[in-house]
Scaffold this motif. Structure first.
Motif, PDB file in Angstrom:
ATOM      1  N   LEU A 169     -13.363   1.030  -9.857  1.00  0.00           N
ATOM      2  CA  LEU A 169     -12.737   0.794  -8.567  1.00  0.00           C
ATOM      3  C   LEU A 169     -11.670   1.867  -8.381  1.00  0.00           C
ATOM      4  N   GLY A 170     -12.035   2.934  -7.673  1.00  0.00           N
ATOM      5  CA  GLY A 170     -11.160   4.089  -7.542  1.00  0.00           C
ATOM      6  C   GLY A 170     -10.031   3.879  -6.559  1.00  0.00           C
ATOM      7  N   GLU A 171      -8.814   3.929  -7.047  1.00  0.00           N
ATOM      8  CA  GLU A 171      -7.582   3.985  -6.259  1.00  0.00           C
ATOM      9  C   GLU A 171      -7.554   3.058  -5.052  1.00  0.00           C
ATOM     10  N   PRO A 172      -7.665   1.764  -5.243  1.00  0.00           N
ATOM     11  CA  PRO A 172      -7.540   0.853  -4.098  1.00  0.00           C
ATOM     12  C   PRO A 172      -6.100   0.834  -3.585  1.00  0.00           C
ATOM     13  N   MET A 173      -5.940   0.918  -2.275  1.00  0.00           N
ATOM     14  CA  MET A 173      -4.595   0.925  -1.707  1.00  0.00           C
ATOM     15  C   MET A 173      -4.629   0.413  -0.284  1.00  0.00           C
ATOM     16  N   LEU A 174      -3.455   0.069   0.179  1.00  0.00           N
ATOM     17  CA  LEU A 174      -3.270  -0.381   1.541  1.00  0.00           C
ATOM     18  C   LEU A 174      -2.455   0.661   2.287  1.00  0.00           C
ATOM     19  N   VAL A 175      -2.985   1.111   3.410  1.00  0.00           N
ATOM     20  CA  VAL A 175      -2.304   2.147   4.191  1.00  0.00           C
ATOM     21  C   VAL A 175      -2.019   1.598   5.580  1.00  0.00           C
ATOM     22  N   PRO A 176      -1.028   2.170   6.278  1.00  0.00           N
ATOM     23  CA  PRO A 176      -0.790   1.715   7.653  1.00  0.00           C
ATOM     24  C   PRO A 176      -2.043   1.913   8.496  1.00  0.00           C
TER      25      PRO A 176
END
Length: 892
Positions: free
Chosen positions: A429-436
């Motif tokens: 799971l590559g670099e899961p993130m939340l962005v605006p």
């Protein structure tokens, strides 16, 4: 890991949306007031739950027991052999049928307990802690063997970007007393070696892999270990590396296990945690189930089994290793609109192939129905490579503050049935993130958040820039930075080769402080790099680099959402970067790092530039200098004293080097022109620098990484501010590569971290500080046989060269202690060490104390310790006064 992920990418895989009312129930996650990205892999352990077959994974050992009948109807079972487990933490359990036996102490065993087991772990002797094979050669180590027919065990990690295998020959033998090294004209020296036992293994898996061999017939006693690599190299254009690391090379004794059972009970079965848990998992016929649990580590990513960098087709991303069947849950708070981005990969590193699998993503929120996405990945549709490059973006919509839970599950493809569904499949799971959300990303008007472009031209000495050294080598740099920006004419590198200097650039620490000094060291995962700190401040981060010592295996990927290490020098790197810049969402500020080995040897500029700088008819003394394939080994041999080259060769090679510099200048001119014409960066802050210089026999040596004279340590630092502020300034004060990070932080108005050792250059740029600095600047260089340290203070530079205990005689071209007045003698021609003995001794002893203090702090805090340091190494460094070293030397 600290690596943040901020890139906003289009959804590029078929999604099956489950659940009615999906659009109305999209949800979002809480962002900081500055709109920073939430990096899910960096969330507190208390908010994470992981279910993975790696939890408590054990394999079964059903050995050929030796049995002995006992009185009262009991049987004693005994086994002696290699147990593929860490003797300190084997997680050993012994069963009889389904009944788990109780472990017995030695006293209880000898007292005759009728049921239970007793084990004596095999002992280990370390022969080599760490080594890096950058090219084909043999390396020798003393090998005290405490057991006859010992087991030899170690782990390897391949840097293998072209899919080809490498081999390692392991040999035990003897070196005749008083034997002298055999030093050929090309390549490293060898020793006369009488082989007792040898074996060859293949190294080709790009993750840490365990190896075991038994050296049958080898008696206990003192031996020599020879390790020989074949098939290792790095291509001249830095597009491919076939190299590998070794660690924990050890001689192991057998483990002894004994058990007593009633004669009517089933024979014992041993279960234990294998050293190579990952390989054992995928070899198992069934993947064990596991329940979600909160991370058992104080820091979630301490285990390389879980969070690790993964390179696929030259692109590196930090990923959670989640083999099937596995699940990962993150709990957080929601507040405003955001998007979820991640980069999925079903990929077998051992087979080097994309696999099929399913990813199930669930987003649930208190008092609202959950939403589920199910994504099938099919390598036959080329989805694997595309998704690793472009990612998946899921838009979320908020309904006000509240608790939110995200869940990621990996599963086999739907079409698999029967036993296939039970086997584990590797998933990352590559670099899961939340962005605006796209319509809410902004640069926050009123704050100073320009795009940052950091250019590292490897091996560029200061006087090769014509704005510093004269001539017409770099017309674009002279105009863009010289007239439009700030030029530092006296900048120093903290070392004279790539790995330690770049570590100092990203950590703002001297080599003695961060400990990355040898070719097998790396930037520690727990240390916050400059890129990570920019990510923490809400910047999108990306890097496009040449490979070799900028390979992610040395830790430089940390903090970069995108780390492109496909190499190919700027002719390939800059077009790829332009293409990426054209696609990115430009709402967030960008920290962009570009690196090239273009001016690094071998010097082979395009013909048009060659003709400009090399007089017609010029020829070197030997054609080996003209050929790319032999140029470096020829110069390397000259540095070792194997051959003499005339002064005319220095003029010839310097002309080629300047031609390469001019070529890079032209490439950058075109790149920046396109960036500005297309508006790809918004009024950026641009910094151009180098990590070290290059020698052309000024002090008897060639290349770099051999001395700490100015030709190898003096570098350019050029800065172009947004709006062309401070244009045309030239600053002659001596500054350091360590000053770049603090300068950026002060320009942006951020607090400078306490552990940084550099100083902001902004006061000098603004004219607040015009007086000469009293602070000393340090550099150091560690090789296998000697260590060098230098200190610059006011107008003086002091250099000390020490030979390590037991090493061969020091390089005769270097004296023990030197001193130069750089104001009157910038070429370091007149050594004042003998004339100013008291002054030199005082300054070098003060420097030695500072080095020792830095090293001690590094060990005590552990924040910036090199990954390969050990107690024996530290003791050896203490013995020589102030520096640290290890076996082998590194050259980029």
């Amino acid at each position: 890991m600290r690596s943040p992920v901020r890139k906003a990418l289009l959804l590029s895989a078929p999604l099956l949306f489950l659940g009615a009312g999906f659009v109305a129930q999209w949800v979002a996650l809480r962002l900081t007031p500055e709109g920073r990205v939430i990096r899910l892999l960096a969330q507190p352990p208390s908010t994470l739950k992981l279910a993975t077959p790696l939890w408590n994974f054990r394999v079964s050992l059903q050995p050929e027991w030796k049995t002995r009948e006992l009185k009262q109807g009991a049987v004693e079972y005994s086994w002696n052999g290699l147990l593929d487990a860490d003797p300190k933490t084997p997680a050993l359990a012994v069963f009889s049928g389904e009944r788990r036996l109780a472990p017995l102490s030695e006293a209880n065993w000898r007292a005759g307990e009728s049921q239970g087991y007793w084990t004596v772990p095999g002992l280990e002797t370390t022969l080599c802690r760490n080594y890096f094979f950058a090219g084909d050669h043999s390396q020798y180590f003393p090998a005290r063997i405490d057991w006859a027919s010992p087991y030899l065990e170690w782990e390897s990690l391949a840097i293998n970007s072209d899919g080809e295998g490498m081999t390692l020959e392991v040999a035990l033998g003897t070196i005749p007393e008083g034997a002298e090294p055999i030093e050929p004209q090309e390549g490293p020296a060898t020793l006369p070696f009488e082989v007792i036992w040898s074996a060859t293994v293949t190294v080709g898996v790009s993750e840490w892999t365990s190896h075991q061999l038994q050296a049958r017939g080898v008696e206990a006693g003192a031996h020599a270990l020879r390790l020989t690599a074949k098939g290792t190299f790095s291509t001249l254009d830095k597009t491919a590396q076939r190299q590998f690391f070794l660690r924990n090379f050890r001689s192991s004794g057998p483990t002894e296990i004994r058990a007593r059972l009633p004669r009517s009970d089933p024979p014992p079965e041993v279960r234990y945690t294998p050293r190579d848990r990952v390989r054992a998992l995928f070899a198992a016929p069934h993947a064990p189930e596991s329940r979600p649990q909160t991370s058992p580590w104080a820091v979630y990513d301490e285990s390389e089994l879980l969070v690790r960098p993964l390179e696929l087709e030259g692109l590196v991303r930090t990923a959670l290793f989640l083999p099937t069947p596995g699940s990962w849950e993150v709990t957080t708070r929601t507040e405003s609109a955001s998007d979820l981005i991640f980069y999925p990969a079903f990929y077998s590193s051992e087979r080097e192939t994309w696999l099929s699998g399913r990813v199930i993503v669930e987003v649930s929120r208190e008092n609202l129905p959950g939403v589920t996405w199910e994504i099938d990945l099919d390598p036959s549709k080329d989805e694997g490579s595309k998704l690793w490059s472009e990612g998946i973006r899921l838009p979320l919509v908020a309904e006000g503050p509240g608790s939110l839970q995200l869940s990621f599950r990996s599963a086999p493809p739907k079409e698999r049935t029967g036993s296939e569904t039970a086997k584990a499949i590797p998933f990352f799971l590559g670099e899961p993130m939340l962005v605006p959300a796209r319509d809410r990303r902004s640069r926050h008007p009123g704050t100073a958040r320009p795009d940052i472009l950091l250019l590292s031209i490897d091996t560029l000495r200061a006087d090769a820039v014509s704005g510093i050294g004269g001539g017409e080598t770099t017309p674009w740099m002279d105009d863009y930075f010289g007239r439009g920006g700030v030029t530092f004419t006296q900048a120093e590198a903290p070392s004279s080769w790539t790995l330690p200097s770049h570590a100092s650039l990203f950590l703002s620490q001297y080599v003695a402080r961060h400990g990355v000094r040898m070719h097998f060291d790396r930037v520690p995962a727990e240390t916050a790099t400059l890129a990570e700190r920019f990510a923490d401040q809400g910047y999108e981060t990306a890097a496009f680099v040449d490979r070799e010592f900028l390979n992610h295996r040395f830790g430089f990927h940390q903090g970069f959402e995108l780390y492109d290490q496909r190499g190919g020098h700027f002719a390939s790197i800059l077009p790829r970067c332009l293409e990426w810049l054209g696609k990115r969402d430009r709402g967030a500020p960008l920290f962009l790092f570009l690196h090239t080995y273009d001016v690094h040897d071998p010097y082979d500029p395009p013909e048009a530039f060659r003709a400009r700088f090399l007089p017609a008819g010029s020829k070197p003394s030997t054609e080996e200098i003209e050929r790319r394939e032999t140029q470096m080994t020829t110069l390397y041999g000259a540095n070792q004293g194997h051959r003499e080259l005339p002064e005319s060769d220095a003029e010839f090679l310097r002309a080629l080097y300047l031609a390469e510099t001019a070529y890079v200048d032209s490439l950058l001119a075109d790149f920046i022109h396109q960036v500005e014409a297309r508006g790809l960066l918004q009024d950026p802050l641009v910094i151009l620098l180098s990590d070290h210089g290059e020698a052309f026999r000024e002090h008897g040596t060639w290349l770099h990484g051999w001395t700490l004279y100015e030709e190898e340590t003096r570098i350019p630092i050029l800065i172009r501010f947004p709006g062309n502020r401070h244009q045309g300034r030239r600053i002659s004060a001596r500054v350091s590569l360590l000053d770049i990070a603090p300068t950026l932080f002060e320009i942006l108005g951020w607090s400078i971290p306490e552990e940084w050792q550099g100083e902001s250059l902004l006061p000098r740029i603004e004219g607040i500080e015009n007086h000469p600095s009293e602070r000393p600047l340090y550099a150091e260089l560690t090789q296998s046989e000697r260590v060098l340290a230098s200190v610059w203070k006011r107008r003086m530079k002091y250099i000390e060269n020490r030979t390590l205990e037991g090493a061969s005689p020091e390089n005769p071209r270097l004296v023990n202690r030197e001193a130069y007045d750089l104001e009157t003698d910038p070429g370091e021609r007149r050594n004042l060490g003998g004339e100013r003995l008291e002054e030199v001794s005082r300054e070098l002893e003060a420097a030695a104390n500072n080095f020792a203090e830095m090293t001690a702090r590094q060990r005590e805090e552990g924040a910036s310790a090199a990954a390969t340091l050990d107690a024996e190494t530290i003791q050896g460094l203490q013995a020589i006064g102030y520096l640290q070293t290890g076996t082998g030397a590194g050259k980029d």
